[in-house]
Design a protein around this motif. Structure first.
Motif, PDB file in Angstrom:
ATOM      1  N   MET A   1       0.785  -1.213  -0.135  1.00 50.41           N
ATOM      2  CA  MET A   1      -0.109  -0.100  -0.009  1.00 50.41           C
ATOM      3  C   MET A   1       1.145   1.107   0.003  1.00 50.41           C
ATOM      4  N   ASN A   2       0.921   1.882  -0.949  1.00 52.72           N
ATOM      5  CA  ASN A   2       1.631   3.204  -1.039  1.00 52.72           C
ATOM      6  C   ASN A   2       0.903   4.435  -0.589  1.00 52.72           C
ATOM      7  N   LEU A   3       1.533   4.836   0.565  1.00 48.91           N
ATOM      8  CA  LEU A   3       0.826   5.768   1.505  1.00 48.91           C
ATOM      9  C   LEU A   3       1.249   7.058   1.093  1.00 48.91           C
ATOM     10  N   SER A   4       2.387   7.075   0.170  1.00 46.96           N
ATOM     11  CA  SER A   4       2.867   8.496   0.070  1.00 46.96           C
ATOM     12  C   SER A   4       1.875   9.383  -0.742  1.00 46.96           C
ATOM     13  N   LYS A   5       0.790   8.558  -1.271  1.00 43.15           N
ATOM     14  CA  LYS A   5      -0.131   9.397  -1.948  1.00 43.15           C
ATOM     15  C   LYS A   5      -0.981  10.481  -1.111  1.00 43.15           C
ATOM     16  N   TYR A   6      -0.753  10.078   0.351  1.00 42.73           N
ATOM     17  CA  TYR A   6      -1.614  11.095   1.162  1.00 42.73           C
ATOM     18  C   TYR A   6      -0.447  12.217   1.581  1.00 42.73           C
ATOM     19  N   LEU A   7       0.606  12.206   1.187  1.00 43.69           N
ATOM     20  CA  LEU A   7       1.609  13.306   1.621  1.00 43.69           C
ATOM     21  C   LEU A   7       1.884  14.184   0.437  1.00 43.69           C
ATOM     22  N   PRO A   8       2.150  15.537   0.711  1.00 38.01           N
ATOM     23  CA  PRO A   8       2.277  16.097   2.312  1.00 38.01           C
ATOM     24  C   PRO A   8       1.045  16.225   2.732  1.00 38.01           C
ATOM     25  N   LEU A   9       0.872  16.155   4.128  1.00 38.23           N
ATOM     26  CA  LEU A   9      -0.632  16.581   4.819  1.00 38.23           C
ATOM     27  C   LEU A   9      -0.623  17.738   4.805  1.00 38.23           C
ATOM     28  N   THR A  10      -1.894  18.620   4.748  1.00 40.38           N
ATOM     29  CA  THR A  10      -2.033  20.095   5.149  1.00 40.38           C
ATOM     30  C   THR A  10      -1.766  20.087   6.587  1.00 40.38           C
ATOM     31  N   GLU A  11      -1.626  21.363   6.932  1.00 41.75           N
ATOM     32  CA  GLU A  11      -1.256  21.734   8.456  1.00 41.75           C
ATOM     33  C   GLU A  11      -2.474  21.065   9.230  1.00 41.75           C
ATOM     34  N   THR A  12      -3.627  21.485   8.713  1.00 45.86           N
ATOM     35  CA  THR A  12      -4.968  21.254   9.567  1.00 45.86           C
ATOM     36  C   THR A  12      -5.103  19.788   9.722  1.00 45.86           C
ATOM     37  N   THR A  13      -4.799  19.093   8.647  1.00 49.80           N
ATOM     38  CA  THR A  13      -5.103  17.712   8.569  1.00 49.80           C
ATOM     39  C   THR A  13      -4.065  17.000   9.404  1.00 49.80           C
ATOM     40  N   TYR A  14      -2.910  17.291   9.474  1.00 47.27           N
ATOM     41  CA  TYR A  14      -1.958  16.868  10.410  1.00 47.27           C
ATOM     42  C   TYR A  14      -2.457  17.002  11.801  1.00 47.27           C
ATOM     43  N   TYR A  15      -2.891  18.121  12.083  1.00 48.77           N
ATOM     44  CA  TYR A  15      -3.440  18.455  13.450  1.00 48.77           C
ATOM     45  C   TYR A  15      -4.531  17.712  14.129  1.00 48.77           C
ATOM     46  N   ILE A  16      -5.515  17.404  13.034  1.00 48.86           N
ATOM     47  CA  ILE A  16      -6.488  16.452  12.930  1.00 48.86           C
ATOM     48  C   ILE A  16      -6.298  15.042  13.562  1.00 48.86           C
ATOM     49  N   LEU A  17      -5.218  14.735  12.529  1.00 49.22           N
ATOM     50  CA  LEU A  17      -4.824  13.305  12.950  1.00 49.22           C
ATOM     51  C   LEU A  17      -4.381  13.019  14.078  1.00 49.22           C
ATOM     52  N   VAL A  18      -3.359  14.022  14.616  1.00 47.06           N
ATOM     53  CA  VAL A  18      -2.715  14.029  15.918  1.00 47.06           C
ATOM     54  C   VAL A  18      -3.818  13.847  17.059  1.00 47.06           C
ATOM     55  N   ALA A  19      -4.752  14.836  16.858  1.00 46.26           N
ATOM     56  CA  ALA A  19      -5.570  15.124  17.894  1.00 46.26           C
ATOM     57  C   ALA A  19      -6.473  13.609  17.938  1.00 46.26           C
ATOM     58  N   LEU A  20      -6.885  12.963  17.094  1.00 49.45           N
ATOM     59  CA  LEU A  20      -7.470  11.596  16.942  1.00 49.45           C
ATOM     60  C   LEU A  20      -6.823  10.227  16.966  1.00 49.45           C
ATOM     61  N   VAL A  21      -5.555  10.590  17.617  1.00 48.81           N
ATOM     62  CA  VAL A  21      -4.758   9.519  18.109  1.00 48.81           C
ATOM     63  C   VAL A  21      -5.593   8.834  19.610  1.00 48.81           C
ATOM     64  N   SER A  22      -6.117   9.963  20.079  1.00 50.39           N
ATOM     65  CA  SER A  22      -7.150   9.459  21.262  1.00 50.39           C
ATOM     66  C   SER A  22      -8.505   9.717  20.719  1.00 50.39           C
ATOM     67  N   PRO A  23      -9.432   8.886  20.922  1.00 51.49           N
ATOM     68  CA  PRO A  23     -10.694   8.981  20.393  1.00 51.49           C
ATOM     69  C   PRO A  23     -11.680  10.440  20.956  1.00 51.49           C
ATOM     70  N   GLY A  24     -12.298  10.989  19.916  1.00 55.29           N
ATOM     71  CA  GLY A  24     -13.135  12.034  20.529  1.00 55.29           C
ATOM     72  C   GLY A  24     -14.030  12.434  19.243  1.00 55.29           C
ATOM     73  N   HIS A  25     -15.223  13.253  19.771  1.00 53.87           N
ATOM     74  CA  HIS A  25     -16.010  13.655  18.725  1.00 53.87           C
ATOM     75  C   HIS A  25     -15.509  14.961  18.036  1.00 53.87           C
ATOM     76  N   GLY A  26     -16.630  15.494  17.140  1.00 58.77           N
ATOM     77  CA  GLY A  26     -16.056  16.587  16.295  1.00 58.77           C
ATOM     78  C   GLY A  26     -15.424  17.849  16.886  1.00 58.77           C
ATOM     79  N   TYR A  27     -16.447  18.090  17.885  1.00 59.64           N
ATOM     80  CA  TYR A  27     -16.205  19.521  18.703  1.00 59.64           C
ATOM     81  C   TYR A  27     -14.937  19.193  19.704  1.00 59.64           C
ATOM     82  N   TYR A  28     -14.531  17.956  20.171  1.00 63.55           N
ATOM     83  CA  TYR A  28     -13.292  17.713  20.882  1.00 63.55           C
ATOM     84  C   TYR A  28     -12.013  17.948  19.901  1.00 63.55           C
TER      85      TYR A  28
END
Lengths: 107, 208
Positions: A1-28
């Motif tokens: 699976m070639n994941l490089s197609k997802y890179l580079p991440l936008t800054e916002t996407t990067y933050y969202i993914l980091v935030a979701l390392v722990s589960p949470g809802h949209g407002y979280y």
């Protein structure tokens, strides 16, 4: 699976993914991203909903069962973690070559 | 106070019109097809601002989760349900520039959803059109919508009674066929207008 197609991440996407390392809802996610970015990245509700839909489609996050009937809860997927790790590596390398070439931070 | 107004695809224009009405001392409380309900409101430091999102939901749980996200971040869902594509959100804020979108791209992408939803309907209407293809020429020869055998050879009261009896059905057939021509054209118009709005907003964002 070639994941490089997802890179580079936008800054916002990067933050969202980091935030979701722990589960949470949209407002979280919105609050966590603001916290992680020291207030510089604030995602509004409409933008947030669209971003979540996109990340679900790309299978970088998934919906997990939640006790809260009115709010869906999300978490990063294994694929999402792999993409995040790849991106962090890429950024570390960029920072490293900045340091090596005498580019100082603005602290 | 009820105001009657139609806005089809131009979300920006609709938001501006609503803001304009609000600035005269009102707050939007409801919306239906072709009308908006406003209530008197004394505007001080705090403004009630309305923003519109365009989204279609396949089930009510998704809609409720969506509404909850906005509510959590201070936006009240004023109008829009499972049957509407437009959702109206209100926030009471001193900042007139606050928005439900924090980046230009996601705001402009509203119009992409307008296009895809209308494209879906375009295909549905095209299926209707194909189904009614055989009878379409009746619009130019209205007598073809009358199916009673031998109707036109009848005379006197026999003709009149048969004719009057079938007329409502004939009119119904004509109307259905007309709709199956008009609706695909209407959806195309919506798609073109949405495409124009998308380009306009995209360019406006690039000029900043």
């Amino acid at each position: 699976m070639n994941l490089s197609k997802y890179l580079p991440l936008t800054e916002t996407t990067y933050y969202i993914l980091v935030a979701l390392v722990s589960p949470g809802h949209g407002y979280y996610i919105m609050q966590k991203v603001e916290e992680l970015s020291n207030g510089s990245v604030r995602i509004a509700a409409g933008t947030m909903y669209g971003a979540i839909e996109n990340l679900l489609k790309q299978k970088l996050i998934q919906s997990i069962p939640s006790e809260d009937k009115r709010r869906k809860v999300y978490q990063i997927t294994e694929q999402g973690m792999n993409v995040l790790n790849l991106e962090a590596e890429r950024l570390r390398h960029l920072v490293k070559i900045a340091d090596i070439n005498g580019l100082k931070g603005s602290e | 106070m009820r105001k009657h107004k139609w806005f089809l695809v131009d979300l920006q224009k609709e938001e501006k019109w609503i803001s304009n009405t609000i600035s005269k001392g009102y707050r939007m409380v409801d919306k239906g097809v072709g009308w908006y309900e406003f209530e008197s409101y004394e505007i001080g430091e705090i403004l009630p601002i309305i923003r519109i999102d365009y989204r279609v939901f396949s089930n009510v749980n998704k809609l409720n989760d969506y509404i909850m996200l906005f509510e959590d971040s201070g936006w009240k869902h004023v109008a829009g349900g499972m049957n509407s594509e437009k959702h109206y959100f209100e926030k009471l804020t001193p900042d007139a520039n606050e928005d439900i979108f924090s980046d230009h791209r996601s705001k402009v992408e509203r119009y992409k959803r307008v296009v895809s939803w209308n494209l879906f309907f375009f295909f549905l209407w095209m299926i209707c059109l194909v189904e009614s293809f055989d009878t379409l020429h009746g619009i130019f020869h209205l007598n073809e919508y009358y199916y009673t055998p031998g109707l036109w050879e009848m005379k006197g009261t026999e003709f009149v009674s048969h004719f009057l009896f079938e007329t409502p059905f004939a009119v119904g057939r004509g109307v259905l066929d007309s709709i199956s021509i008009i609706m695909p054209l209407v959806t195309i118009l919506f798609i073109l207008k949405a495409g124009y709005c998308y380009q306009r907003e995209k360019r406006a964002g690039q000029m900043k």
